[in-house]
Design a protein around this motif. Structure first.
Motif, PDB file in Angstrom:
ATOM      1  N   ALA A  54      -1.431   4.018   3.099  1.00 16.75           N
ATOM      2  CA  ALA A  54      -1.690   4.689   1.820  1.00 16.75           C
ATOM      3  C   ALA A  54      -1.514   6.198   1.944  1.00 16.75           C
ATOM      4  CB  ALA A  54      -3.098   4.366   1.338  1.00 16.75           C
ATOM      5  N   GLN A  55      -1.749   6.737   3.146  1.00 17.03           N
ATOM      6  CA  GLN A  55      -1.634   8.177   3.346  1.00 17.03           C
ATOM      7  C   GLN A  55      -0.181   8.641   3.380  1.00 17.03           C
ATOM      8  OE1 GLN A  55      -4.669   8.131   2.565  1.00 17.03           O
ATOM      9  NE2 GLN A  55      -5.337   9.738   3.939  1.00 17.03           N
ATOM     10  N   SER A  63       0.827  -1.200   0.000  1.00 14.78           N
ATOM     11  CA  SER A  63       0.000   0.000   0.000  1.00 14.78           C
ATOM     12  C   SER A  63       0.863   1.252   0.000  1.00 14.78           C
ATOM     13  CB  SER A  63      -0.916  -0.012   1.230  1.00 14.78           C
ATOM     14  OG  SER A  63      -1.720   1.140   1.268  1.00 14.78           O
ATOM     15  N   GLU A 105      -6.565   4.173  -7.555  1.00 17.99           N
ATOM     16  CA  GLU A 105      -5.515   3.679  -6.667  1.00 17.99           C
ATOM     17  C   GLU A 105      -5.852   3.834  -5.196  1.00 17.99           C
ATOM     18  OE1 GLU A 105      -1.832   2.635  -4.853  1.00 17.99           O
ATOM     19  OE2 GLU A 105      -2.585   2.201  -6.863  1.00 17.99           O
ATOM     20  N   TRP A 106      -6.313   5.014  -4.809  1.00 17.49           N
ATOM     21  CA  TRP A 106      -6.384   5.341  -3.387  1.00 17.49           C
ATOM     22  C   TRP A 106      -7.306   4.412  -2.597  1.00 17.49           C
ATOM     23  CZ3 TRP A 106     -10.072   7.179   0.140  1.00 17.49           C
ATOM     24  CH2 TRP A 106      -9.555   7.667   1.343  1.00 17.49           C
ATOM     25  N   GLY A 138       1.990   7.604   1.410  1.00 19.28           N
ATOM     26  CA  GLY A 138       2.427   7.627   0.024  1.00 19.28           C
ATOM     27  C   GLY A 138       2.591   9.013  -0.569  1.00 19.28           C
ATOM     28  N   SER A 183      -4.225  -2.439   3.038  1.00 15.59           N
ATOM     29  CA  SER A 183      -3.577  -2.529   4.345  1.00 15.59           C
ATOM     30  C   SER A 183      -4.593  -2.667   5.478  1.00 15.59           C
ATOM     31  CB  SER A 183      -2.684  -1.306   4.584  1.00 15.59           C
ATOM     32  OG  SER A 183      -3.409  -0.106   4.438  1.00 15.59           O
ATOM     33  N   THR A 186       1.368   3.667  -3.508  1.00 15.44           N
ATOM     34  CA  THR A 186       0.887   5.047  -3.504  1.00 15.44           C
ATOM     35  C   THR A 186       2.053   6.037  -3.549  1.00 15.44           C
ATOM     36  OG1 THR A 186       0.723   4.940  -1.083  1.00 15.44           O
ATOM     37  CG2 THR A 186      -1.294   4.581  -2.348  1.00 15.44           C
ATOM     38  N   ALA A 223      -5.719   0.960  -2.244  1.00 11.31           N
ATOM     39  CA  ALA A 223      -4.518   0.954  -1.401  1.00 11.31           C
ATOM     40  C   ALA A 223      -4.887   1.039   0.073  1.00 11.31           C
ATOM     41  CB  ALA A 223      -3.599   2.114  -1.786  1.00 11.31           C
ATOM     42  N   VAL A 224      -5.889   1.851   0.382  1.00 14.51           N
ATOM     43  CA  VAL A 224      -6.353   1.952   1.768  1.00 14.51           C
ATOM     44  C   VAL A 224      -6.897   0.612   2.255  1.00 14.51           C
ATOM     45  CG1 VAL A 224      -8.129   2.953   3.246  1.00 14.51           C
ATOM     46  CG2 VAL A 224      -6.823   4.419   1.690  1.00 14.51           C
TER      47      VAL A 224
END
Length: 434
Positions: free
Chosen positions: A157-158, A18, A133-134, A160, A141, A22, A137-138
């Motif tokens: 993801a944050q 993740s 993507e976002w 990234g 994980s 990102t 990705a969140v």
């Protein structure tokens, strides 16, 4: 049934996948953002009016945000139907290829106005990839981790965006330092975009080795995969969608101000150089790498909504402190101002992934989260640099910019009021089997 050790390894792989994915995609996006603020105006939209040239470059920046809803609609739906992992491989490839091609794109001097057309098309492809993507990705994980620690695990993801932003700014700063201005403007900037090919290969290596998330496997086993997730979100979870969209508006505008537009402001309204602005943004991004997971973990212990509310109020106030700070042309004041702005952003962005995703039921979570992320980008991040530039030109004062950010803070506060707290019973029901 897997062993706890096996689950732990999968969780760590998911966190790495993740974060790395990102980060690589935001490296692509950030490299473009910095280039749009500094050199793309002259290379692709030459004009005797520097302001007009910069605004034209920022319009292509906005295209990336406007394309995100398409990515959110397309990949969000597929993520709830086909699974998280497969879609995240697609989004990574799409964004990486588009960025690599920007690195070999002829400029206006070579092929005229067609260069701008191609640039806009590639920027659009970048936006579509990041739009899908976002949300995935969140979930990648957070759905491997403990639902009661969603704030921390979803923060992967944050991290990234600041990681990608730090990497992109670092590469461009090194190139600008090693090359003359003519060399950098002629061909040096291309290196940052060409590096995307190698970075995407690394991201794919991590993601292809990962299994599907336990939560999606359970949804499959129960036969609960939605057949029309987009219409179902709009039909059954409208309040959740509205809340999640509004929650994201102010952080997007705040980030655009202090990582993109600030580079233009310091070079036109202070005695500071572009390099000083890039250095200050890099320092702030470095702090965010640590602060985002910390704020995400903190939101698991305190009320996520109350924490978000306090940070939003701080975001609305900060421009009225920042701009007087930098008026004297001090690099120290610029660095402190940007660092504190990005600390506020980290307090919002760290827990944001958990706050947005927990608005939606698990079976619609990829679609709902992706739609919220992309629609908020259209309202908040997409027009922000253009509006900042227009407001500064029209009113000739930073106060108009401050009022604009304050207004977006009010919008986000409304979203926080509409949002729901985590459903602990739902979390327990969807917790991966140990």
């Amino acid at each position: 049934m897997t062993s706890p050790a096996g689950d732990r390894r999968s969780l760590h792989k998911a966190f790495a996948a993740s974060l790395s994915g990102t980060a690589l995609e935001w490296y692509d996006f950030a490299a473009y953002s910095v280039a749009a603020a500094t050199i793309f105006g002259n290379l692709f939209f030459p004009s005797e009016d520097q302001l007009a040239s910069t605004m034209a470059a920022f319009s292509t920046y906005a295209v990336g945000y406007l394309a995100r809803p398409l990515g959110g609609f397309l990949f969000g739906r597929l993520g709830d139907v086909l699974g998280r992992k497969r879609i995240l491989v697609m989004t990574l490839v799409l964004t990486g290829v588009a960025t690599f091609l920007i690195g070999v794109l002829p400029t206006y001097e070579t092929i005229g106005g067609f260069a701008a057309v191609l640039l806009v098309a590639l920027r659009f492809a970048q936006g579509v990839g990041i739009g899908g993507e976002w949300g995935g990705a969140v979930l990648l994980s957070s759905e491997f981790g403990d639902p009661n620690k969603r704030g921390f695990w979803a923060s992967a993801a944050q991290i990234g965006p600041p990681a990608g932003n730090l990497l992109a700014n670092g590469v461009l700063a090194v190139l600008a330092g090693l090359l003359t201005e003519d060399q950098f403007n002629s061909w040096g900037w291309r290196i940052a975009f060409l590096l995307s090919g190698a970075l995407v290969g690394f991201g794919l290596w991590i993601r292809l080795k990962l299994e599907e998330t336990p939560v999606f496997k359970q949804i499959q086993e129960r036969g609960e995969r939605p057949s029309a997730p987009i219409s179902e979100v709009f039909r059954t979870e409208r309040r959740a969608l509205i809340a999640a969209v509004l929650i994201r508006v102010c952080p997007d505008v705040l980030y655009a101000l202090f990582t993109v537009f600030v580079l233009t402001y310091v070079t036109t309204h202070t005695d500071l150089s572009r390099g000083a602005g890039l250095a200050a943004v890099m320092i702030g991004s470095a702090f965010q790498l640590i602060l985002m997971p910390l704020f995400g973990a903190l939101s698991d212990r305190v009320s996520r909504r109350k924490m978000y509310l306090v940070a939003t109020i701080a975001a609305g106030i900060w421009p009225f402190v920042f701009f007087p700070m930098v008026s004297g042309g001090s690099f120290a004041m610029l660095a402190i101002g940007i660092v504190l702005a990005l600390v506020i952003h980290a307090a919002l962005y760290g827990p944001q992934a958990a706050l947005v995703t927990e608005q939606f039921s698990p079976r619609l979570r990829y679609t709902g989260s992706s739609l919220a992320y992309t629609l908020a980008g259209v309202i908040g991040g997409a027009p922000a640099p253009l509006l900042f530039t227009a407001l500064l030109a029209g009113f000739d004062t930073w106060v108009a910019i401050g009022v604009y950010l304050l207004a977006t803070a009010v919008v986000t506060i409304i979203g926080v009021v509409l949002a729901r707290d985590p459903d602990r019973e739902e979390a327990a029901a969807m917790e991966p089997v140990r």
